[in-house]
Motif scaffolding. Structure first.
Motif, PDB file in Angstrom:
ATOM      1  N   ILE A  20       0.845  -1.205   0.000  1.00  0.00           N
ATOM      2  CA  ILE A  20       0.000   0.000   0.000  1.00  0.00           C
ATOM      3  C   ILE A  20       0.870   1.240   0.000  1.00  0.00           C
ATOM      4  O   ILE A  20       0.640   2.179  -0.772  1.00  0.00           O
ATOM      5  CB  ILE A  20      -0.948   0.000   1.221  1.00  0.00           C
ATOM      6  N   ARG A  21       1.879   1.269   0.834  1.00  0.00           N
ATOM      7  CA  ARG A  21       2.763   2.441   0.900  1.00  0.00           C
ATOM      8  C   ARG A  21       3.496   2.662  -0.415  1.00  0.00           C
ATOM      9  O   ARG A  21       3.629   3.810  -0.872  1.00  0.00           O
ATOM     10  CB  ARG A  21       3.742   2.279   2.055  1.00  0.00           C
ATOM     11  N   LYS A  22       3.956   1.592  -1.049  1.00  0.00           N
ATOM     12  CA  LYS A  22       4.630   1.749  -2.345  1.00  0.00           C
ATOM     13  C   LYS A  22       3.660   2.304  -3.383  1.00  0.00           C
ATOM     14  O   LYS A  22       4.017   3.179  -4.175  1.00  0.00           O
ATOM     15  CB  LYS A  22       5.221   0.423  -2.808  1.00  0.00           C
ATOM     16  N   GLU A  23       2.441   1.794  -3.382  1.00  0.00           N
ATOM     17  CA  GLU A  23       1.435   2.269  -4.335  1.00  0.00           C
ATOM     18  C   GLU A  23       1.185   3.766  -4.152  1.00  0.00           C
ATOM     19  O   GLU A  23       1.165   4.528  -5.117  1.00  0.00           O
ATOM     20  CB  GLU A  23       0.142   1.474  -4.123  1.00  0.00           C
ATOM     21  N   VAL A  24       0.993   4.181  -2.904  1.00  0.00           N
ATOM     22  CA  VAL A  24       0.639   5.584  -2.630  1.00  0.00           C
ATOM     23  C   VAL A  24       1.849   6.505  -2.763  1.00  0.00           C
ATOM     24  O   VAL A  24       1.794   7.516  -3.468  1.00  0.00           O
ATOM     25  CB  VAL A  24      -0.001   5.715  -1.234  1.00  0.00           C
ATOM     26  N   GLN A  75       3.650   7.711  11.259  1.00  0.00           N
ATOM     27  CA  GLN A  75       4.385   7.777   9.998  1.00  0.00           C
ATOM     28  C   GLN A  75       3.723   6.927   8.924  1.00  0.00           C
ATOM     29  O   GLN A  75       2.965   6.002   9.223  1.00  0.00           O
ATOM     30  CB  GLN A  75       5.814   7.253  10.192  1.00  0.00           C
ATOM     31  N   ARG A  76       4.066   7.248   7.683  1.00  0.00           N
ATOM     32  CA  ARG A  76       3.710   6.435   6.521  1.00  0.00           C
ATOM     33  C   ARG A  76       2.212   6.153   6.447  1.00  0.00           C
ATOM     34  O   ARG A  76       1.782   5.052   6.146  1.00  0.00           O
ATOM     35  CB  ARG A  76       4.490   5.124   6.501  1.00  0.00           C
ATOM     36  N   ILE A  77       1.426   7.167   6.722  1.00  0.00           N
ATOM     37  CA  ILE A  77      -0.034   7.046   6.701  1.00  0.00           C
ATOM     38  C   ILE A  77      -0.487   7.082   5.246  1.00  0.00           C
ATOM     39  O   ILE A  77      -0.317   8.091   4.560  1.00  0.00           O
ATOM     40  CB  ILE A  77      -0.679   8.174   7.526  1.00  0.00           C
ATOM     41  N   ALA A  78      -1.050   5.958   4.786  1.00  0.00           N
ATOM     42  CA  ALA A  78      -1.386   5.830   3.367  1.00  0.00           C
ATOM     43  C   ALA A  78      -2.728   5.131   3.187  1.00  0.00           C
ATOM     44  O   ALA A  78      -2.974   4.095   3.790  1.00  0.00           O
ATOM     45  CB  ALA A  78      -0.294   5.031   2.648  1.00  0.00           C
ATOM     46  N   VAL A  79      -3.564   5.712   2.355  1.00  0.00           N
ATOM     47  CA  VAL A  79      -4.842   5.107   1.982  1.00  0.00           C
ATOM     48  C   VAL A  79      -4.834   4.946   0.464  1.00  0.00           C
ATOM     49  O   VAL A  79      -4.575   5.905  -0.265  1.00  0.00           O
ATOM     50  CB  VAL A  79      -6.039   5.977   2.417  1.00  0.00           C
ATOM     51  N   ARG A  80      -5.108   3.723   0.014  1.00  0.00           N
ATOM     52  CA  ARG A  80      -5.156   3.484  -1.431  1.00  0.00           C
ATOM     53  C   ARG A  80      -6.218   4.380  -2.069  1.00  0.00           C
ATOM     54  O   ARG A  80      -7.274   4.626  -1.500  1.00  0.00           O
ATOM     55  CB  ARG A  80      -5.444   2.006  -1.717  1.00  0.00           C
ATOM     56  N   GLN A  81      -5.934   4.850  -3.264  1.00  0.00           N
ATOM     57  CA  GLN A  81      -6.765   5.834  -3.941  1.00  0.00           C
ATOM     58  C   GLN A  81      -8.239   5.451  -3.994  1.00  0.00           C
ATOM     59  O   GLN A  81      -9.113   6.260  -3.702  1.00  0.00           O
ATOM     60  CB  GLN A  81      -6.219   6.086  -5.346  1.00  0.00           C
ATOM     61  N   GLN A  86     -13.953   6.749   1.844  1.00  0.00           N
ATOM     62  CA  GLN A  86     -14.666   5.862   2.762  1.00  0.00           C
ATOM     63  C   GLN A  86     -14.447   6.191   4.244  1.00  0.00           C
ATOM     64  O   GLN A  86     -14.932   5.464   5.099  1.00  0.00           O
ATOM     65  CB  GLN A  86     -14.246   4.412   2.509  1.00  0.00           C
ATOM     66  N   GLY A  87     -13.667   7.227   4.553  1.00  0.00           N
ATOM     67  CA  GLY A  87     -13.385   7.557   5.948  1.00  0.00           C
ATOM     68  C   GLY A  87     -12.311   6.694   6.574  1.00  0.00           C
ATOM     69  O   GLY A  87     -12.146   6.681   7.801  1.00  0.00           O
ATOM     70  N   LEU A  88     -11.557   5.971   5.761  1.00  0.00           N
ATOM     71  CA  LEU A  88     -10.568   5.044   6.296  1.00  0.00           C
ATOM     72  C   LEU A  88      -9.308   5.737   6.805  1.00  0.00           C
ATOM     73  O   LEU A  88      -8.621   5.199   7.679  1.00  0.00           O
ATOM     74  CB  LEU A  88     -10.211   3.990   5.251  1.00  0.00           C
ATOM     75  N   GLY A  89      -9.009   6.914   6.304  1.00  0.00           N
ATOM     76  CA  GLY A  89      -7.878   7.677   6.845  1.00  0.00           C
ATOM     77  C   GLY A  89      -8.108   7.996   8.309  1.00  0.00           C
ATOM     78  O   GLY A  89      -7.217   7.842   9.150  1.00  0.00           O
ATOM     79  N   ARG A  90      -9.318   8.390   8.634  1.00  0.00           N
ATOM     80  CA  ARG A  90      -9.680   8.686  10.018  1.00  0.00           C
ATOM     81  C   ARG A  90      -9.595   7.421  10.870  1.00  0.00           C
ATOM     82  O   ARG A  90      -9.025   7.432  11.963  1.00  0.00           O
ATOM     83  CB  ARG A  90     -11.097   9.262  10.064  1.00  0.00           C
TER      84      ARG A  90
END
Length: 147
Positions: A20-24, A75-81, A86-90
């Motif tokens: 996920i981190r590599k993608e973002v 650190q490295r807070i990443a949500v796939r595009q 969807q509120g998943l960052g929160r």
């Protein structure tokens, strides 16, 4: 559909978080991979990796390290595009804060991309840096929150 919060404990889960981190960061934001992956990205490191699964897919990832004796560094807070509405960052940040509280830490520090400063402010973070600074070619600000 409820989000599933996973405290990473297996190599498979860690690989999912790193993917996920590599993608973002690497693919979308063009951060060099050698800056993205570091000594905290293994199961033996002094870091807690958090993974969010949503609708059967791994959707978001982040990690928590000890910043100092009283504070966590998010650190490295990443949500796939495809999951960003969807509120998943929160959900991810709150799960990371809970991990910090379990370590008996009193505050949370993060370096937010300037474009995400408002998002973190809504979660109770306060900007402490006087000017943006560069991190991997992206403008950031330092933010803190009491836990």
């Amino acid at each position: 559909m409820a989000a599933e919060i996973i405290n990473v404990s297996t190599e498979e889960e860690l690989r999912a978080a790193l993917t996920i981190r590599k993608e973002v960061f690497v693919e979308e934001q063009k951060v060099p991979e050698d800056l993205e992956i570091d000594e905290y990205d293994n199961l033996d490191a002094e870091a807690q990796h958090i993974l969010i699964k949503y609708d059967g897919e791994f959707a978001a990832a982040g990690r928590v390290i000890r910043y100092n004796k009283d504070a966590a560094k998010m650190q490295r807070i990443a949500v796939r595009q495809k999951f960003r509405t969807q509120g998943l960052g929160r959900v991810l940040v709150l799960a990371m804060e809970n991990a910090a509280r379990e370590l008996k830490l009193e505050s949370s520090v993060l370096d937010a991309q300037c474009q995400a400063e408002g998002f973190y402010a809504k979660l109770g973070y306060t900007t402490t840096s006087t000017e943006p600074f560069d991190d991997a070619g992206i403008p950031h600000v330092r933010m803190v929150k009491e836990l």
